[in-house]
Design a protein around this motif. Structure first.
Motif, PDB file in Angstrom:
ATOM      1  N   THR A   1       0.830  -1.203   0.000  1.00  0.00           N
ATOM      2  CA  THR A   1       0.000   0.000   0.000  1.00  0.00           C
ATOM      3  C   THR A   1       0.867   1.257   0.000  1.00  0.00           C
ATOM      4  O   THR A   1       0.586   2.211  -0.738  1.00  0.00           O
ATOM      5  CB  THR A   1      -0.949   0.002   1.218  1.00  0.00           C
ATOM      6  OG1 THR A   1      -1.762  -1.174   1.161  1.00  0.00           O
ATOM      7  CG2 THR A   1      -1.824   1.231   1.245  1.00  0.00           C
TER       8      THR A   1
ATOM      9  N   TYR B   1       2.312   1.571  -3.412  1.00  0.00           N
ATOM     10  CA  TYR B   1       1.278   2.019  -4.339  1.00  0.00           C
ATOM     11  C   TYR B   1       1.101   3.535  -4.257  1.00  0.00           C
ATOM     12  O   TYR B   1       1.030   4.218  -5.280  1.00  0.00           O
ATOM     13  CB  TYR B   1      -0.041   1.313  -4.023  1.00  0.00           C
ATOM     14  CG  TYR B   1      -1.241   1.948  -4.683  1.00  0.00           C
ATOM     15  CD1 TYR B   1      -1.500   1.748  -6.027  1.00  0.00           C
ATOM     16  CD2 TYR B   1      -2.108   2.766  -3.967  1.00  0.00           C
ATOM     17  CE1 TYR B   1      -2.592   2.339  -6.646  1.00  0.00           C
ATOM     18  CE2 TYR B   1      -3.199   3.353  -4.570  1.00  0.00           C
ATOM     19  CZ  TYR B   1      -3.435   3.136  -5.915  1.00  0.00           C
ATOM     20  OH  TYR B   1      -4.505   3.732  -6.516  1.00  0.00           O
ATOM     21  N   ILE B   2       1.036   4.063  -3.056  1.00  0.00           N
ATOM     22  CA  ILE B   2       0.866   5.508  -2.872  1.00  0.00           C
ATOM     23  C   ILE B   2       2.050   6.264  -3.462  1.00  0.00           C
ATOM     24  O   ILE B   2       1.876   7.273  -4.155  1.00  0.00           O
ATOM     25  CB  ILE B   2       0.658   5.842  -1.378  1.00  0.00           C
ATOM     26  CG1 ILE B   2      -0.692   5.291  -0.905  1.00  0.00           C
ATOM     27  CG2 ILE B   2       0.758   7.330  -1.130  1.00  0.00           C
ATOM     28  CD1 ILE B   2      -0.885   5.314   0.593  1.00  0.00           C
TER      29      ILE B   2
ATOM     30  N   LYS C   1       1.884   6.035  -7.302  1.00  0.00           N
ATOM     31  CA  LYS C   1       0.797   6.868  -7.819  1.00  0.00           C
ATOM     32  C   LYS C   1       1.228   8.342  -7.848  1.00  0.00           C
ATOM     33  O   LYS C   1       0.998   9.049  -8.833  1.00  0.00           O
ATOM     34  CB  LYS C   1      -0.445   6.681  -6.942  1.00  0.00           C
ATOM     35  CG  LYS C   1      -1.688   7.281  -7.499  1.00  0.00           C
ATOM     36  CD  LYS C   1      -2.199   6.458  -8.651  1.00  0.00           C
ATOM     37  CE  LYS C   1      -3.571   6.921  -9.048  1.00  0.00           C
ATOM     38  NZ  LYS C   1      -3.986   6.343 -10.304  1.00  0.00           N
ATOM     39  N   LYS C   2       1.863   8.799  -6.772  1.00  0.00           N
ATOM     40  CA  LYS C   2       2.340  10.189  -6.727  1.00  0.00           C
ATOM     41  C   LYS C   2       3.389  10.434  -7.802  1.00  0.00           C
ATOM     42  O   LYS C   2       3.393  11.479  -8.457  1.00  0.00           O
ATOM     43  CB  LYS C   2       2.909  10.506  -5.344  1.00  0.00           C
ATOM     44  CG  LYS C   2       1.857  10.722  -4.298  1.00  0.00           C
ATOM     45  CD  LYS C   2       2.470  11.106  -2.972  1.00  0.00           C
ATOM     46  CE  LYS C   2       1.394  11.295  -1.923  1.00  0.00           C
ATOM     47  NZ  LYS C   2       1.967  11.639  -0.614  1.00  0.00           N
TER      48      LYS C   2
ATOM     49  N   SER D   1       1.408   1.591 -10.603  1.00  0.00           N
ATOM     50  CA  SER D   1       0.384   1.802  -9.574  1.00  0.00           C
ATOM     51  C   SER D   1      -0.814   0.898  -9.834  1.00  0.00           C
ATOM     52  O   SER D   1      -1.419   0.379  -8.899  1.00  0.00           O
ATOM     53  CB  SER D   1      -0.035   3.268  -9.511  1.00  0.00           C
ATOM     54  OG  SER D   1      -0.655   3.665 -10.711  1.00  0.00           O
TER      55      SER D   1
END
Length: 137
Positions: free
Chosen positions: A15, A18-19, A22-23, A49
């Motif tokens: 997680t 993933y964050i 994504k950023k 992501s």
């Protein structure tokens, strides 16, 4: 007993990854979107992501189901120490052994299945790109 703790730890790490992914992808996409190049044919791909979101869903889904099952059987309780196997040193040793065998093997199995899914998805994207190139040529 507590075999779901190992995949839960992996799910927390995935997680966070993933964050971060994504950023990072949003930083890369922001200049392209500002120029108006929203859709570039060469840029069609499955992002990291997106791939990590698949793994995240698989891990969290399994963790929630296993946690519920352990709660149902009374191995997890809503009060400290939360895991009934932590009530005695012998039970704790058995729990740690289960976590290191069953928990690790579950986490590896889910990650391997995710890797296979990603490989198939990547192959499908490549075949679609190839078909699109044939159509335009």
């Amino acid at each position: 007993m507590a075999c779901f703790v190992v995949p839960a730890a992996e799910a927390v790490i995935v997680t966070a990854a993933y964050i971060a992914a994504k950023k990072h992808e949003q930083k890369i996409q922001a200049p392209k979107l500002a120029d108006g190049n929203k859709f570039e044919s060469d840029d069609v791909k499955i992002t990291w992501s997106k791939r990590l979101s698949w793994l995240m869903g698989m891990l969290w889904g399994g963790v929630l189901l296993l946690a519920f099952e352990h709660l149902w059987h009374g191995e997890v309780v809503p009060f400290p120490p939360f895991l009934t196997a932590m009530s005695s040193p012998e039970a704790t040793a058995e729990m740690l052994a289960e976590m290191s065998t069953v928990g690790v093997s579950m986490a590896i199995s889910v990650t391997a299945a995710w890797g296979i899914i990603c490989a198939f998805a990547e192959a499908k994207v490549k075949s679609i790109k190839k078909a699109l190139k044939k159509e335009t040529a």
